[in-house]
Design a protein around this motif. Structure first.
Motif, mmCIF file in Angstrom:
data_model
loop_
_atom_site.group_PDB
_atom_site.id
_atom_site.type_symbol
_atom_site.label_atom_id
_atom_site.label_comp_id
_atom_site.label_asym_id
_atom_site.label_seq_id
_atom_site.Cartn_x
_atom_site.Cartn_y
_atom_site.Cartn_z
ATOM 1 N N LEU A 103 0.820 -1.209 0.000
ATOM 2 C CA LEU A 103 0.000 0.000 0.000
ATOM 3 C C LEU A 103 0.854 1.259 0.000
ATOM 4 C CD1 LEU A 103 -2.752 1.436 0.243
ATOM 5 C CD2 LEU A 103 -2.612 1.115 2.724
ATOM 6 N N SER A 104 1.966 1.231 0.765
ATOM 7 C CA SER A 104 2.750 2.450 0.917
ATOM 8 C C SER A 104 3.361 2.904 -0.412
ATOM 9 C CB SER A 104 3.814 2.281 2.002
ATOM 10 O OG SER A 104 4.801 1.388 1.562
ATOM 11 N N TYR A 105 3.833 1.981 -1.264
ATOM 12 C CA TYR A 105 4.396 2.463 -2.540
ATOM 13 C C TYR A 105 3.350 2.508 -3.649
ATOM 14 C CZ TYR A 105 4.911 -2.366 -4.288
ATOM 15 O OH TYR A 105 4.682 -3.652 -4.705
ATOM 16 N N TYR A 106 2.332 1.642 -3.530
ATOM 17 C CA TYR A 106 1.255 1.646 -4.524
ATOM 18 C C TYR A 106 0.587 3.020 -4.544
ATOM 19 C CZ TYR A 106 -2.373 -0.890 -7.201
ATOM 20 O OH TYR A 106 -3.218 -1.352 -8.174
ATOM 21 N N SER A 107 0.438 3.595 -3.357
ATOM 22 C CA SER A 107 -0.205 4.898 -3.233
ATOM 23 C C SER A 107 0.645 6.008 -3.861
ATOM 24 C CB SER A 107 -0.465 5.166 -1.749
ATOM 25 O OG SER A 107 -0.697 6.517 -1.514
ATOM 26 N N VAL A 108 1.961 5.840 -3.841
ATOM 27 C CA VAL A 108 2.824 6.832 -4.493
ATOM 28 C C VAL A 108 2.594 6.803 -6.011
ATOM 29 C CG1 VAL A 108 5.222 7.487 -4.971
ATOM 30 C CG2 VAL A 108 4.574 6.697 -2.680
ATOM 31 N N ILE A 109 2.562 5.594 -6.572
ATOM 32 C CA ILE A 109 2.323 5.469 -8.025
ATOM 33 C C ILE A 109 0.923 5.986 -8.359
ATOM 34 C CG2 ILE A 109 2.268 3.877 -9.985
ATOM 35 C CD1 ILE A 109 4.029 1.986 -8.377
ATOM 36 N N ALA A 110 -0.039 5.622 -7.526
ATOM 37 C CA ALA A 110 -1.412 6.085 -7.747
ATOM 38 C C ALA A 110 -1.468 7.610 -7.738
ATOM 39 C CB ALA A 110 -2.337 5.509 -6.676
ATOM 40 N N GLY A 111 -0.667 8.226 -6.843
ATOM 41 C CA GLY A 111 -0.604 9.680 -6.793
ATOM 42 C C GLY A 111 -0.153 10.268 -8.129
ATOM 43 N N TRP A 112 0.816 9.611 -8.772
ATOM 44 C CA TRP A 112 1.255 10.088 -10.101
ATOM 45 C C TRP A 112 0.088 10.054 -11.076
ATOM 46 C CZ3 TRP A 112 5.821 6.078 -10.715
ATOM 47 C CH2 TRP A 112 6.809 6.340 -9.732
ATOM 48 N N THR A 113 -0.711 8.963 -11.024
ATOM 49 C CA THR A 113 -1.804 8.851 -12.008
ATOM 50 C C THR A 113 -2.828 9.970 -11.808
ATOM 51 O OG1 THR A 113 -3.241 7.391 -10.705
ATOM 52 C CG2 THR A 113 -1.580 6.317 -12.065
ATOM 53 N N VAL A 114 -3.084 10.308 -10.545
ATOM 54 C CA VAL A 114 -4.037 11.396 -10.275
ATOM 55 C C VAL A 114 -3.476 12.708 -10.815
ATOM 56 C CG1 VAL A 114 -5.173 12.748 -8.469
ATOM 57 C CG2 VAL A 114 -4.955 10.264 -8.220
ATOM 58 N N ARG A 115 -2.201 12.934 -10.565
ATOM 59 C CA ARG A 115 -1.572 14.155 -11.037
ATOM 60 C C ARG A 115 -1.617 14.248 -12.567
ATOM 61 N NH1 ARG A 115 3.806 16.747 -8.743
ATOM 62 N NH2 ARG A 115 4.044 18.452 -10.229
ATOM 63 N N TYR A 116 -1.322 13.133 -13.220
ATOM 64 C CA TYR A 116 -1.351 13.128 -14.690
ATOM 65 C C TYR A 116 -2.766 13.356 -15.212
ATOM 66 C CZ TYR A 116 3.478 11.784 -15.755
ATOM 67 O OH TYR A 116 4.844 11.772 -15.937
ATOM 68 N N ALA A 117 -3.752 12.785 -14.533
ATOM 69 C CA ALA A 117 -5.137 12.992 -14.977
ATOM 70 C C ALA A 117 -5.471 14.482 -14.918
ATOM 71 C CB ALA A 117 -6.098 12.191 -14.098
ATOM 72 N N ILE A 118 -5.075 15.136 -13.842
ATOM 73 C CA ILE A 118 -5.361 16.561 -13.692
ATOM 74 C C ILE A 118 -4.596 17.363 -14.741
ATOM 75 C CG2 ILE A 118 -5.072 18.560 -12.170
ATOM 76 C CD1 ILE A 118 -5.570 16.620 -9.807
ATOM 77 N N GLU A 119 -3.313 17.038 -14.903
ATOM 78 C CA GLU A 119 -2.488 17.792 -15.850
ATOM 79 C C GLU A 119 -2.960 17.636 -17.288
ATOM 80 O OE1 GLU A 119 1.815 17.967 -13.558
ATOM 81 O OE2 GLU A 119 1.499 16.475 -15.136
ATOM 82 N N SER A 120 -3.503 16.461 -17.616
ATOM 83 C CA SER A 120 -3.856 16.232 -19.016
ATOM 84 C C SER A 120 -4.870 17.250 -19.507
ATOM 85 C CB SER A 120 -4.369 14.805 -19.223
ATOM 86 O OG SER A 120 -5.577 14.642 -18.541
ATOM 87 N N ILE A 121 -5.773 17.710 -18.643
ATOM 88 C CA ILE A 121 -6.652 18.770 -19.135
ATOM 89 C C ILE A 121 -6.259 20.161 -18.644
ATOM 90 C CG2 ILE A 121 -8.800 17.590 -19.768
ATOM 91 C CD1 ILE A 121 -9.750 18.301 -16.942
ATOM 92 N N ALA A 122 -5.679 20.225 -17.452
ATOM 93 C CA ALA A 122 -5.390 21.552 -16.898
ATOM 94 C C ALA A 122 -4.254 22.251 -17.648
ATOM 95 C CB ALA A 122 -5.061 21.441 -15.416
ATOM 96 N N THR A 123 -3.167 21.529 -17.878
ATOM 97 C CA THR A 123 -1.984 22.180 -18.454
ATOM 98 C C THR A 123 -1.455 21.476 -19.692
ATOM 99 O OG1 THR A 123 -0.617 20.836 -16.985
ATOM 100 C CG2 THR A 123 -1.188 23.043 -16.214
ATOM 101 N N GLY A 124 -1.921 20.258 -19.957
ATOM 102 C CA GLY A 124 -1.296 19.455 -21.005
ATOM 103 C C GLY A 124 0.023 18.905 -20.480
#
Ligand code: TRP
Length: 449
Positions: A103-124
């Motif tokens: 869980l401790s490292y899975y959540s770090v990778i998951a955090g990247w996916t959330v960030r990328y989802a936001i960036e894909s529309i917010a900033t490209g």
């Protein structure tokens, strides 16, 4: 109906349990690890091998976990103690420490996916995808998204089995299926994608003579089906005895395979239509977080929308898996120390968040934790489960497999038990021999480098 003190929480519906178990299984392992392994392991040759492993190893092991959980009506530590004795109960802590580390490292990778989802529309995505990933993967940003993701996972687990896990699964899983299929249909419109389909769907038979490919297929099926860490024991401990276990295990396993397979139908054409195959063989993370964002960015507006959906699917898959990881540990804390659910969940999530600071600041540490907890400990876990279900508590497990089961599956039970007793442990030991070598090497490299 309010739960009276001492009564165990239960899933409200059959679909709720199946989708929660499928939610645990479907995760980052399907969306990316699978495609990557398939491209390394001879494309469709790996896919076929993987189906075989799912049938002879995955389903019997999932049934071993289901029956231990439902017979024990406790989280892994308590269930093993009840079915196999106090010594096994102590061994059962592996099924709390292991998932906590994952869980401790899975959540770090998951955090990247959330960030990328936001960036894909917010900033490209920025042009230099690799540098961008370098900035995003570790450091303050990574820590912030990791902690945010853990908080979301915690919110679901705090709300309980029915009100939290079941409800979230009933909404999130159908949404995930829908989006993955939509993405695969979109991918058919890409020019130049044919080469990708060819690599993915044409079996390169020679890969089958490589034992490393067999090991990879087995290890992938354990990880992807969430086996060996007590996740399925825990979920099944919230089940009534009227539930058909063999049928559910089959549905969950094939759903998991289906999502992995369809994800490959997205990833391969995208990568090949943009000529990015080099990046795929370089590294797992690299392709997902470097090559694909680069590909989406080069497609303009469509790429932003597709990128959003792609990373949302990853984040949703990661969330339902993280929920199961947090639940396994939380449930052992509740059962063993009599702590109320909310307090137990907060304590476990905070511990995992703190442990995650290490992988959130070092990719080497993340890789090492994945090797140790996500591969080695997990294979040990499957072996322990096969021994308990097939040898130590065989009678109880057999009864459990028959209870609530339809006539067709009742006839398969003797075969399933034979698989759990003989076929599964032998294959796991073979996998273990290969994995130990690799784990020792990974630890050496980490300490030496
Ligand atoms: N199966 C998940 C995936 O494919 C990961 C996962 C969730 C897991 N829970 C687990 C792996 C328990 C092992 C044990 O991403």
């Amino acid at each position: 109906m309010a739960a009276t003190s001492g009564a165990r929480e239960v899933f409200g519906t059959r679909a709720g349990f199946i989708l929660a178990a499928a939610g645990s299984a479907v995760g980052l392992g399907n969306m990316w690890r699978f495609s990557y392994q398939a491209s390394e392991g001879g494309g469709a040759a790996f896919v076929l091998l993987y189906i075989g492993m799912t049938i002879i190893l995955g389903i019997p092991l999932m049934l071993a976990e289901f029956s231990i959980g439902r017979a024990g009506r406790r989280a892994p530590v308590g269930a093993l103690r009840k079915l196999a004795g106090p010594g096994w109960g102590r061994v059962g802590w592996l099924f709390a420490v292991g998932p906590l580390l994952i869980l401790s490292y899975y959540s770090v990778i998951a955090g990247w996916t959330v960030r990328y989802a936001i960036e894909s529309i917010a900033t490209g995505f920025p042009e230099e995808a690799a540098e961008h990933f370098g900035r995003v993967a570790t450091g303050q940003g990574a820590i912030a998204y990791h902690v945010g993701f853990m908080a979301a996972t915690l919110a679901v687990v705090m709300a309980g089995v029915k009100g939290g896990i079941e409800r979230a699964s009933l909404i999130l899983m159908p949404a995930l299926f829908f989006i993955v299929v939509g993405l695969a249909i979109w991918a058919t419109t890409l020019s130049g994608g044919a080469a990708g389909y060819r690599v993915y769907l044409q079996p390169e038979i020679s890969a089958l003579s490589d034992p490393a490919v067999w090991r990879a297929a087995a290890a992938q099926s354990f990880f992807s089906l969430s086996l060996g860490m007590g996740a399925m024991i825990t979920f099944a401990s919230y089940l009534e005895r009227t539930h058909d276990l063999p049928e559910s295990a089959t549905i969950v396993s094939f759903t998991d395979f289906g999502v992995a397979f369809v994800s490959g139908l997205v990833v391969f054409p995208v990568i090949y239509s943009l000529g990015l195959q080099g990046a795929v063989s370089e590294s797992t993370v690299g392709a997902l977080f470097i090559a694909l964002p680069g590909a989406f960015e080069s497609m303009g507006l469509v790429g932003h929308v597709v990128g959003l959906f792609f990373f949302v699917v990853l984040a949703v898959g990661a969330l339902t898996s993280a929920i199961s990881l947090l639940e396994v540990v939380t449930s052992s804390v509740i059962d063993e120390f009599g702590v109320p659910r909310k307090a137990a969940a907060v304590g476990v999530a905070v511990t995992a968040a703190v442990l995650g600071l290490l992988p959130a600041t070092s990719l080497d540490a993340l890789g090492l934790m994945d090797k140790i907890a996500g591969e080695f400990a997990l294979v040990i876990g499957t072996l322990l489960i096969a021994i308990v279900a097939g040898w130590v508590a065989r009678g109880t497990v057999t009864d459990e497999l028959l209870a609530g089961t339809s006539p067709f599956w009742r006839r398969q039970v003797p075969r399933i038990v034979l698989a759990i007793r003989y076929v599964v442990p032998v294959l796991i030991v073979i996998v273990l021999v290969f994995s130990s070598g690799e784990t020792v090497k990974a630890v050496r490299d980490f300490l030496g480098g």
